[in-house]
Design an enzyme around this catalytic site. Sequence first.
Site, PDB file in Angstrom:
ATOM      1  N   ARG A 102      -2.378  -6.157  10.735  1.00 28.04           N
ATOM      2  CA  ARG A 102      -2.225  -6.974   9.246  1.00 28.04           C
ATOM      3  C   ARG A 102      -3.476  -7.577   9.555  1.00 28.04           C
ATOM      4  O   ARG A 102      -3.788  -8.304   9.149  1.00 28.04           O
ATOM      5  CB  ARG A 102      -1.093  -7.570   9.332  1.00 28.04           C
ATOM      6  CG  ARG A 102       0.258  -7.160   9.293  1.00 28.04           C
ATOM      7  CD  ARG A 102       0.280  -5.949   7.995  1.00 28.04           C
ATOM      8  NE  ARG A 102      -0.249  -4.818   9.125  1.00 28.04           N
ATOM      9  CZ  ARG A 102       0.039  -4.314   8.251  1.00 28.04           C
ATOM     10  NH1 ARG A 102      -0.247  -3.894   6.941  1.00 28.04           N
ATOM     11  NH2 ARG A 102      -0.177  -2.797   9.255  1.00 28.04           N
ATOM     12  N   ASP A 114       3.923   9.107  -2.188  1.00 30.54           N
ATOM     13  CA  ASP A 114       3.807   7.872  -1.199  1.00 30.54           C
ATOM     14  C   ASP A 114       4.350   7.047   0.039  1.00 30.54           C
ATOM     15  O   ASP A 114       5.610   7.213  -0.152  1.00 30.54           O
ATOM     16  CB  ASP A 114       3.091   6.665  -1.850  1.00 30.54           C
ATOM     17  CG  ASP A 114       2.009   5.286  -0.989  1.00 30.54           C
ATOM     18  OD1 ASP A 114       1.905   5.318  -0.338  1.00 30.54           O
ATOM     19  OD2 ASP A 114       2.118   4.469  -1.550  1.00 30.54           O
ATOM     20  N   GLU A 115       4.082   6.424   1.301  1.00 34.34           N
ATOM     21  CA  GLU A 115       5.044   6.407   2.623  1.00 34.34           C
ATOM     22  C   GLU A 115       6.082   7.066   2.673  1.00 34.34           C
ATOM     23  O   GLU A 115       6.989   6.769   2.960  1.00 34.34           O
ATOM     24  CB  GLU A 115       5.442   4.359   1.584  1.00 34.34           C
ATOM     25  CG  GLU A 115       4.164   3.728   1.570  1.00 34.34           C
ATOM     26  CD  GLU A 115       3.684   3.269   2.300  1.00 34.34           C
ATOM     27  OE1 GLU A 115       3.819   3.392   3.914  1.00 34.34           O
ATOM     28  OE2 GLU A 115       3.114   2.254   2.076  1.00 34.34           O
ATOM     29  N   THR A 150      -3.917   4.530  -1.113  1.00 40.01           N
ATOM     30  CA  THR A 150      -3.847   4.757  -2.449  1.00 40.01           C
ATOM     31  C   THR A 150      -5.373   5.163  -2.946  1.00 40.01           C
ATOM     32  O   THR A 150      -4.839   5.612  -4.310  1.00 40.01           O
ATOM     33  CB  THR A 150      -3.495   2.824  -2.579  1.00 40.01           C
ATOM     34  OG1 THR A 150      -2.442   1.867  -1.755  1.00 40.01           O
ATOM     35  CG2 THR A 150      -3.112   2.505  -3.885  1.00 40.01           C
ATOM     36  N   GLN A 188       4.034   3.796  11.036  1.00 39.90           N
ATOM     37  CA  GLN A 188       4.137   2.765  10.718  1.00 39.90           C
ATOM     38  C   GLN A 188       5.454   2.721  10.396  1.00 39.90           C
ATOM     39  O   GLN A 188       5.765   2.429   8.828  1.00 39.90           O
ATOM     40  CB  GLN A 188       2.961   2.202   9.156  1.00 39.90           C
ATOM     41  CG  GLN A 188       1.969   1.917   9.677  1.00 39.90           C
ATOM     42  CD  GLN A 188       1.226   1.282   9.088  1.00 39.90           C
ATOM     43  OE1 GLN A 188       1.313   0.105   8.446  1.00 39.90           O
ATOM     44  NE2 GLN A 188      -0.219   1.996   8.712  1.00 39.90           N
TER      45      GLN A 188
END
Length: 715
Positions: A597, A216-217, A33, A247
């Site tokens: 995580r 993004d992503e 980000t 991911q």
Amino acid sequence: MNLLDRLNEPQLAAVTLPPQHALILAGAGSGKTRVLTTRIAWLISTSQASPPTVLAVTFTNKAAKEMLARLSAMLPINVKGMWIGTFHGLCNRMLRAHYRDAGLPQLFQILDSADQLAAMKRLLKSLNVDDEKYPPRELCWFINAQKEAGLRSSAVEAWDDWTKKRVELYAAYEAQCQKEGVVDFAELLLRCYELLERNEPLRRHYQERFRHILVDEFQDTNKLQYHWLKLLAGEGAALFCVGDDDQSIYAFRGADVGNMRDFEREFKVQNLIRLEQNYRSHGNILDAANAIIENNPSRLGKNLWTEAGAGELIRVHESYSDGDEARFIVEEVKALSRDGHARKEIALLYRSNAQSRALEHALFNAGLPYRVYGGLRFFERAEIKHALAYLRLIANENDDTAFARVVNFPTRGIGARSIEQLADAAKTQGNSLYAAIPYVTGAAFAALAAFAALIVSLREAAHLPLPELVEHVLDLSGLREHYRNEKEGQERLANLDELVNAASGFIAEEGVVGEEGELSLDLASFLAHASLEAGEHQAGEGDDALQLMTVHSAKGLEFNIVFICGLEEGLFPHENSLNENKGLEEERRLMYVAVTRARQHLYLCHAQTRMLHGQMRYNLPSRFIEEIPAGLLKFLTARANKNGYAVPPAPTFDSAPRPQKSSGLRIGQNVMHAKFGLGVIVNAEGGGNDARVQINFGNAGMKWLALSVAKLEPV
């Protein structure tokens, strides 16, 4: 402060690239980000771009707002006019500006998923279509999937009568939406894509305007989203795509990780930058994640590392059962809390929503506050409330709330008008909805009488043991059959199976309180238990509470301490994936997401046995544990493998006379003890009647037992 301060070398290289196509492989916790927002700010501050020439696509509104907030802090300009948003948000903006060209009314409305389902039900009713054969929810999924593939009804191939009918209904649904001036989410993107594709002047206008397109992503894009980006980029814009193929976990939603390789090939991408320095996790956690994901062959490849040090070893705990697993986690959480760890920084992750039931039950009994993130607590889920409503009607047919919930679920032709007529009759007679059925006249009576007969037949089975009664209700009510016909009904079916397990566990804990041959008190007690666990125990926003969630829901989040539960073959990786290479690769990416995580402490938990359909299932540890180097792991219980327990060599009992009960016992032997349950022999001493064995009983600990009194049964 300089915009480029605090960027590491690869981040700096990505931010300051010339205006060319670029693919940024951003590992978990690597600051993607920051790179995206700093890239935009750098382009504007160095006069390489003005705000109107930048288009940034995010996957959530939250991410778009965060990006705008960061840019506002970085730049001395008003950024509100910039085109930053989700695919759906940006397409909506474009269609609003060109509604005539798109063939839409100026004030066209957007259907959310609930509105779309209601519109589909209305369409089927108007066409007199059997909604059992063509379930409205499944039709919505079918239509959305076709749109996301860029296909109108006229372009969908149909090779059988059933598919042909669904295509006809797709066409009818398109006509209905056009007539009413509404669009669903999938339509927003497809209509915008078609607008740009066929309208060359408009397409050229936006291609000349947006010189910098940032995504993004990118690993979560579907085919239509990728084609929309290609159309918008044209020949002149620079596409700056940030993502992580490791991911990519949303194939079930249509995400296509292959878009990353297609982009690299089709746009001849020269700038491929890997962001591998992780700012979140300790080294052992990252090394475990790297070791797991490297088993996926078709990845673009990167290796996470950190300057934060190795940190603690990853703890692995094996329990005898899922209930024992939950109890271990509760005790460990209590210990962590005593050591000063905030509960809100502890997450319990699981592969399937149904797994939360055993965890919630243990947390409830221990009085530990928790929140289920991104979902409902077990006893609040719709399918569970439906099943409980049928059980409540067995206990009390005059329960109007339960009656109203399931009188037409699954659908049995009892519409709103029939319910209204029944309510009027109940009010006139001064009794319950169930008791008022004989006073209903006309066509409504037959359907309502059939429902009453169903309740009577369910009550006739009330003498069954509670788990069998729940099974009977799930089958006879039609709930199981209903969810089998849903595209994504497997998770709801798993929750219904877990309700049977909950009934079994309740009897095991509370004992049987009812008399055989009468309406069992077990049912009333179980319903009270379900209501209490669904009560006010869940923590509120901002409370210091444990976080429970599926791994899918955990993507994008991070916690100091993470427990990954149910790491067993068939559960994680899920059994549906084991026969498909691509499916297993996605499960491994899901495990990679789960592991990354954790910031400081990671627990991997699995159980030898787990209840399924009210019966015991014996499990092997997940292959993902085996894929982690042993030097990164700390086993809290004796380590299991496919051949039993790996324990140091030790003498067997063959050299001395043995009591009858110990016949055949040896180091590494699984045994059953009447008091302590299943265990494994890890040590031995003495012989004959003086022989003693040391047994690891999991949560019950390590115990020395004399063979003459141990009464061990080999397993």
